[in-house]
Design a protein around this motif. Structure first.
Motif, PDB file in Angstrom:
ATOM      1  N   ASN A  76       3.232  25.266  -6.537  1.00  0.00           N
ATOM      2  CA  ASN A  76       4.015  25.122  -7.983  1.00  0.00           C
ATOM      3  C   ASN A  76       4.641  25.926  -8.569  1.00  0.00           C
ATOM      4  O   ASN A  76       5.261  25.917  -9.553  1.00  0.00           O
ATOM      5  CB  ASN A  76       2.148  25.088  -8.789  1.00  0.00           C
ATOM      6  N   ASN A  77       4.675  27.385  -7.979  1.00  0.00           N
ATOM      7  CA  ASN A  77       5.225  28.766  -8.393  1.00  0.00           C
ATOM      8  C   ASN A  77       6.902  28.088  -7.808  1.00  0.00           C
ATOM      9  O   ASN A  77       8.336  28.445  -8.819  1.00  0.00           O
ATOM     10  CB  ASN A  77       5.204  30.151  -7.996  1.00  0.00           C
ATOM     11  N   LEU A  78       7.059  27.897  -6.640  1.00  0.00           N
ATOM     12  CA  LEU A  78       8.258  27.123  -5.643  1.00  0.00           C
ATOM     13  C   LEU A  78       9.077  26.084  -6.449  1.00  0.00           C
ATOM     14  O   LEU A  78       9.413  26.354  -6.247  1.00  0.00           O
ATOM     15  CB  LEU A  78       8.320  27.072  -4.257  1.00  0.00           C
ATOM     16  N   ILE A  79       8.031  25.285  -6.953  1.00  0.00           N
ATOM     17  CA  ILE A  79       8.689  23.933  -7.389  1.00  0.00           C
ATOM     18  C   ILE A  79       9.271  24.056  -8.996  1.00  0.00           C
ATOM     19  O   ILE A  79      10.024  24.103  -9.089  1.00  0.00           O
ATOM     20  CB  ILE A  79       7.423  22.889  -7.744  1.00  0.00           C
ATOM     21  N   ASN A  80       8.831  25.250  -9.775  1.00  0.00           N
ATOM     22  CA  ASN A  80       8.939  25.302 -10.710  1.00  0.00           C
ATOM     23  C   ASN A  80      10.020  26.599 -10.908  1.00  0.00           C
ATOM     24  O   ASN A  80      10.615  26.408 -11.647  1.00  0.00           O
ATOM     25  CB  ASN A  80       7.517  26.290 -11.615  1.00  0.00           C
ATOM     26  N   LYS A  81      10.036  27.595  -9.217  1.00  0.00           N
ATOM     27  CA  LYS A  81      11.628  28.263  -9.291  1.00  0.00           C
ATOM     28  C   LYS A  81      12.932  27.231  -9.407  1.00  0.00           C
ATOM     29  O   LYS A  81      13.573  27.577 -10.062  1.00  0.00           O
ATOM     30  CB  LYS A  81      11.848  29.440  -8.018  1.00  0.00           C
ATOM     31  N   ASN A  82      12.423  26.409  -8.760  1.00  0.00           N
ATOM     32  CA  ASN A  82      13.807  25.429  -8.218  1.00  0.00           C
ATOM     33  C   ASN A  82      14.264  24.356  -9.448  1.00  0.00           C
ATOM     34  O   ASN A  82      15.052  24.137  -9.184  1.00  0.00           O
ATOM     35  CB  ASN A  82      13.175  24.820  -6.984  1.00  0.00           C
ATOM     36  N   LYS A  83      13.132  24.026 -10.246  1.00  0.00           N
ATOM     37  CA  LYS A  83      13.602  23.317 -11.400  1.00  0.00           C
ATOM     38  C   LYS A  83      14.424  23.746 -12.683  1.00  0.00           C
ATOM     39  O   LYS A  83      15.046  23.705 -13.377  1.00  0.00           O
ATOM     40  CB  LYS A  83      12.340  23.034 -12.101  1.00  0.00           C
ATOM     41  N   ARG A  84      14.336  25.424 -12.056  1.00  0.00           N
ATOM     42  CA  ARG A  84      15.110  26.244 -12.949  1.00  0.00           C
ATOM     43  C   ARG A  84      16.646  26.667 -12.975  1.00  0.00           C
ATOM     44  O   ARG A  84      16.725  26.198 -12.381  1.00  0.00           O
ATOM     45  CB  ARG A  84      14.655  28.006 -13.563  1.00  0.00           C
TER      46      ARG A  84
END
Length: 84
Positions: A76-84
């Motif tokens: 989830n942290n990786l996915i959220n980082k990539n959305k920024r």
């Protein structure tokens, strides 16, 4: 208990369960599936036990749940980082 008798279920190959030793995943062990509970699944953390001279494996549900939660949190942290 010594961590040397804890393993992660890596995969299934026919009637064998392929285990990786906790803390040293380079150590692999192939074990007949009949030594495990029926609900064994990939990613489960298990403990090797000797009961009346027979080796059996017990699923460590709390440790398995904790490990799965950590993996999900990382994803989830990786996915959220990539959305920024």
């Amino acid at each position: 208990m010594h961590s040397q008798n804890k393993y992660t279920v890596d995969r299934f190959e026919g009637d064998l369960v392929v285990l990786l030793m906790k803390g040293n995943e380079s150590v692999q062990k192939d074990v007949p599936i009949h030594q495990f509970p029926k609900d064994i699944a990939e990613g489960d953390i298990v403990k090797e036990e000797s009961i009346s001279g027979k080796i059996r494996y017990k699923i460590l549900h709390d440790e398995t749940d904790d490990a799965r939660k950590k993996v999900n949190d990382l994803l989830n942290n990786l996915i959220n980082k990539n959305k920024r």
